[in-house]
Design an enzyme around this catalytic site. Structure first.
Site, mmCIF file in Angstrom:
data_model
loop_
_atom_site.group_PDB
_atom_site.id
_atom_site.type_symbol
_atom_site.label_atom_id
_atom_site.label_comp_id
_atom_site.label_asym_id
_atom_site.label_seq_id
_atom_site.Cartn_x
_atom_site.Cartn_y
_atom_site.Cartn_z
ATOM 1 N N GLU A 1 6.772 -3.900 -4.739
ATOM 2 C CA GLU A 1 6.020 -4.685 -5.732
ATOM 3 C C GLU A 1 6.104 -3.948 -7.060
ATOM 4 O O GLU A 1 5.968 -2.721 -7.098
ATOM 5 C CB GLU A 1 4.559 -4.818 -5.277
ATOM 6 C CG GLU A 1 3.665 -5.490 -6.317
ATOM 7 C CD GLU A 1 2.194 -5.605 -5.858
ATOM 8 O OE1 GLU A 1 1.933 -5.761 -4.650
ATOM 9 O OE2 GLU A 1 1.323 -5.520 -6.748
ATOM 10 N N GLU B 1 -1.171 -5.299 -15.183
ATOM 11 C CA GLU B 1 -2.401 -5.722 -14.514
ATOM 12 C C GLU B 1 -3.560 -5.343 -15.413
ATOM 13 O O GLU B 1 -3.530 -4.282 -16.066
ATOM 14 C CB GLU B 1 -2.580 -5.000 -13.180
ATOM 15 C CG GLU B 1 -1.850 -5.628 -12.033
ATOM 16 C CD GLU B 1 -2.254 -4.953 -10.731
ATOM 17 O OE1 GLU B 1 -2.919 -5.603 -9.920
ATOM 18 O OE2 GLU B 1 -1.903 -3.762 -10.543
#
Ligand code: MG
Length: 530
Positions: free
Chosen positions: A409, A414
């Protein structure tokens, strides 16, 4: 006295011979500078020079622009002059003689330049800058052809052919005439009304359209390249537009601000050999382009509280932007009591919820586009509020076969609402992941993430991954060349854009209930590869 006159004539003749031999010896000697910058009416802005002056042409040459554009008109007594508007000091150019017009100097004291003066200046001490000759259409019937003939005859007389990079015009008639007179002359059409295939068919060399035409018809960019047409756009003066043109590999950018374009060229990924391979600029309206984006539906994982939909309310394109909107609204959970979730210990909470409280969208390129090694740029403005968890991230294409975290990932960005000043860039792999608290992540301070757009980027090569905020690398991860447990990144990854509500990370400080509806705005997504 007679001798003096003869002497004067002789000197004059010698001088004329000298000029023309100088000019003819200069033929074939110019190589246009290898950049995209065409100064619009010369480079006048920074130095406050008059547009279409010889001084602004010289300045464009000094700046090493690949081209310098100028406008040609013809006076009532058939003198070709360089000036933009149809009138000059309140005199209509086509109804006035050159002598009448030339009574008025340019603001810097220059004489109103004739095309001859201008071409000679452009052929002197110039080894970088092509002359981009715009011929202004006439109001008078039949005069366009006459102007085209006269311009071409003058260029031939002066042996200036090799100094002219292109002829440009809003008149198709003029361009076609130029091609007829000199089939080698390059011609670019200025009026955005014709499709690339029409230009190709008529033997026109390329398109020089206002940049908005290309934003409205993005397929024209690829078509033009496929047809071998030259791509030029006018008049790009803002960073945003210049960056877009550079990203899309335009051959030429006509600008009032050559210095800025030179600066942006240095910053552009294309100057490091990255080529745009996929993008969405969101210059359309309605649902996100279904050839580029798919959706996730319902509840997914992480005990997040949003229910993903493909409703226009949750994901829509308008005003050049993609909006992902989180909403506080009740929606029936189609996964309620579903067998798919009932028996999975970590997901059975999903089967127990009959009605969701929040909706949102999660867009993904899975099954539509994925990349192995790339530079990915997303320009976005983040949603504000405690409980929100927006992300721009990627998963390995083999996720279905090997599962997470083996698939890898890459979290390009974020952000969690309870920590408004930071963003995070992180990788998760079998060896390094948040279950083991070994994920490789770093955060960086971000200024006004809710008021300003920022560019979140990833530069991923076989050797490293750089996480970049507004051009600044804040997390650099090296390929240690161990196993796929550490580096599962030698395979294709797809891209995901979403805003979660609550959940194991975003919901750590609860969900502020007064923040809905709430939007993440995305200006563009660009993917480059080498
Ligand atoms: Mg012009």
């Amino acid at each position: 006295m007679r001798n003096l006159i003869i002497l004067a004539i002789l000197i004059g003749l010698l001088h004329a011979c000298n000029i023309s031999s100088n000019l003819s010896s200069k033929k074939n000697t110019i190589t246009f500078a290898n950049n995209e910058v065409v100064a619009h009416r010369g480079a006048w802005k920074t130095k406050g020079l008059p547009q279409n002056s010889i001084a602004s042409l010289k300045n464009a040459i000094d700046l090493n622009c690949t081209g310098s554009e100028f406008d040609v008109r013809m006076t009532a007594d058939d003198v070709l002059i360089v000036t933009h508007d149809g009138d000059y000091h309140e005199l209509i150019i086509e109804e006035s003689t050159y002598a009448e017009l030339a009574k008025f100097q340019l603001p810097n004291g220059e004489k109103l330049p004739t095309l001859k003066d201008y071409l000679i200046a452009g052929m002197t001490e110039n080894d970088s800058t092509g002359l981009v000759c715009e011929i202004k259409p006439s109001q008078e019937e039949g005069r366009n052809i006459k102007i085209a003939n006269k311009v071409m005859a003058l260029v031939e007389d002066l042996n200036a052919e090799n100094y002219i990079s292109y002829y440009i015009s809003f008149s198709y008639e003029i361009l076609k005439k130029i091609r007829e007179i000199n089939p080698l002359a390059k011609t670019l059409y200025l009026d955005g009304s014709k499709k690339p295939e029409a230009l190709k068919f008529d033997g026109i060399t390329g398109l020089d359209y206002h940049f908005s035409e290309f934003k409205n018809h993005p397929d024209w960019i690829k078509k033009s390249k496929d047809y071998g047409l030259i791509l030029n756009a006018w008049t790009a003066n803002e960073t945003e537009d210049i960056d877009w043109l550079l990203a899309n590999g335009f051959d030429l950018i006509t600008t009032d601000n050559p210095e800025l374009v030179f600066e942006r060229i240095k910053e552009s990924p294309t100057s490091q050999d990255w080529k745009l391979v996929w993008s969405d600029e969101f210059n359309y309206s309605g649902k996100p382009d279904s050839t580029k984006w798919g959706y996730s539906y319902g509840f997914l994982s992480n005990r997040e509280e949003q229910y993903y939909t493909d409703n226009l309310n949750n994901a829509r394109v308008e005003n050049g932007l993609l909006t992902i909107e989180t909403r506080k609204e009740k929606i029936v959970n189609a996964q309620y009591k579903s067998d798919e979730f009932k028996n999975k210990s970590w997901l059975k909470y999903i089967a127990a919820i009959d009605t969701a409280k929040y909706t949102s969208a999660r867009l993904t390129t899975a099954g539509l586009a994925s990349w192995k090694y790339a530079r990915i740029e997303v320009k976005a403005k983040l949603p504000r509020g405690v409980g929100l968890w927006p992300a721009i991230w990627m998963l390995g294409e083999n996720r279905k076969e090997v599962g997470w975290p083996k698939c890898g990932e890459i979290d390009i960005m974020e952000h969690v609402g309870f920590n408004p000043d930071s963003i995070f860039g992180t990788i998760h792999t079998e060896a390094y992941n948040h279950m083991k608290k070994t994920e490789k992540g770093k955060s960086i301070y971000i200024e006004k993430p809710y008021d300003n757009y920022h560019v979140f980027a990833l530069e991923w090569t076989p050797e490293k991954m750089d996480f970049i905020l507004d051009g600044v690398v804040y997390n650099h991860i090296k390929n240690e060349h161990k196993t796929v447990a550490e580096w599962p990144f030698d395979q294709k990854f797809y891209l995901i854009l979403n805003v979660a509500v609550g959940g194991m990370l975003g919901g750590q400080k609860g969900i502020a209930d007064d923040i809905f509806p709430n939007q993440m705005m995305i200006d563009y997504v660009r993917v480059y590869q080498k």
